[in-house]
Design an enzyme around this catalytic site. Structure first.
Site, PDB file in Angstrom:
ATOM      1  N   ASP A 107     -27.916  44.680  47.445  1.00  0.00           N
ATOM      2  CA  ASP A 107     -27.400  45.330  46.246  1.00  0.00           C
ATOM      3  C   ASP A 107     -26.523  46.518  46.640  1.00  0.00           C
ATOM      4  O   ASP A 107     -26.806  47.216  47.617  1.00  0.00           O
ATOM      5  CB  ASP A 107     -28.572  45.815  45.383  1.00  0.00           C
ATOM      6  CG  ASP A 107     -28.146  46.163  43.965  1.00  0.00           C
ATOM      7  OD1 ASP A 107     -27.006  45.827  43.582  1.00  0.00           O
ATOM      8  OD2 ASP A 107     -28.945  46.789  43.256  1.00  0.00           O
ATOM      9  N   ASN A 151     -26.580  36.099  37.527  1.00  0.00           N
ATOM     10  CA  ASN A 151     -25.255  36.533  37.970  1.00  0.00           C
ATOM     11  C   ASN A 151     -24.112  35.727  37.358  1.00  0.00           C
ATOM     12  O   ASN A 151     -22.952  36.153  37.401  1.00  0.00           O
ATOM     13  CB  ASN A 151     -25.135  36.488  39.499  1.00  0.00           C
ATOM     14  CG  ASN A 151     -25.864  37.621  40.186  1.00  0.00           C
ATOM     15  OD1 ASN A 151     -26.198  37.533  41.368  1.00  0.00           O
ATOM     16  ND2 ASN A 151     -26.123  38.713  39.459  1.00  0.00           N
TER      17      ASN A 151
END
Length: 253
Positions: free
Chosen positions: A24, A72
């Site tokens: 991330d 996503n």
């Protein structure tokens, strides 16, 4: 990294057998440098190569990376397209390198939503590296922990419908046998970069007794030194698996 085997690690080990990472911070890394999001994603992909080698040197058998979650797909179409392009190019470029290193590549998650080109690249990369005995790299792509558990439950339900088992035979062991990665060592350590402290629907079942390590380091900056800090923290944990430590001895649940 060396492949195979199941079992539960204890806190007496020098280090974890299986490390999973939620990668991330690519976007924030790029923004802080005045770069486009694509530059951050590209830098993040390059980081993987160093981590594979570092895991081999530290005798970590399995490295699982959360590359693209089921959620996503909700990102802007251009960003999704970029991520798919990077995924495809990574598979094509790195599969031969992993074969030479003896690293087996495995991709977990749904595949039907990927383009035929990406699906072919996954199959070809897995086939090329299938005989690797020096470690396993797992890439979780279009993966969600809830989906993983649901597909395992669906498989058991189909077995019941076919008369191959009874509902009473379903327990944690039978469900766990159908969860992805069940043939690999249990996940000992889950790392998340960028300062976020949540699991984001990643390996929910597999991380039942994992240790968690959160760092403010953004993923493109997560180097070997950052990995060693996480491993040092892991070694200091007292892993009791629901049991109770008395007189320095572990009681495992």
């Amino acid at each position: 990294m060396s492949a195979g085997g199941t079992g539960v690690a204890t806190h007496m080990q020098a280090g974890p057998r299986h490390v999973a990472i939620i990668m991330d911070g690519n976007g924030r890394w790029a923004a802080r440098r005045g770069l486009s999001p694509s530059a951050g994603h590209k830098a993040g992909v390059e980081r993987i190569r160093d981590l594979i080698e570092a895991c081999k040197e530290r005798q970590i058998e399995v490295l699982t990376l959360f590359a693209f979650s089921s959620e996503n797909w909700q990102r802007p179409p251009k960003e999704v397209e970029l991520l798919m392009t990077l995924f495809h190019s990574y598979l094509r470029r790195e599969a031969r390198r992993m074969q030479e290193q003896g690293v087996q590549l495995r991709v977990i998650g749904r595949r039907d939503r990927f383009s035929p080109r990406v699906q072919r690249a996954i199959v070809e990369a897995e086939s090329l590296t299938r005989d690797g005995e020096n470690g396993t790299l797992v890439i979780a792509a279009d993966y969600g922990g809830q989906w993983d558990i649901a597909q395992a439950a669906r498989t058991l339900a189909e077995e019941v419908a076919r008369g191959e088992r009874t509902p009473d035979s379903i327990d944690e062991a039978s469900l766990g046998a159908h969860i992805l990665l069940s043939d690999l060592p249990a996940v000992d350590l889950v790392i998340r970069s960028s300062g976020e402290q949540r699991i984001s629907n990643f390996i929910l079942w597999q991380a039942a007794y994992s240790e968690f390590y959160f760092t403010d380091t953004l993923w493109p900056d997560f180097d070997v030194e950052a990995l060693d800090l996480a491993l040092d923290a892991f070694r200091q944990r007292d892993r009791r698996y629901g049991g109770r430590s008395e007189d320095g001895l572990e009681a495992q649940a």
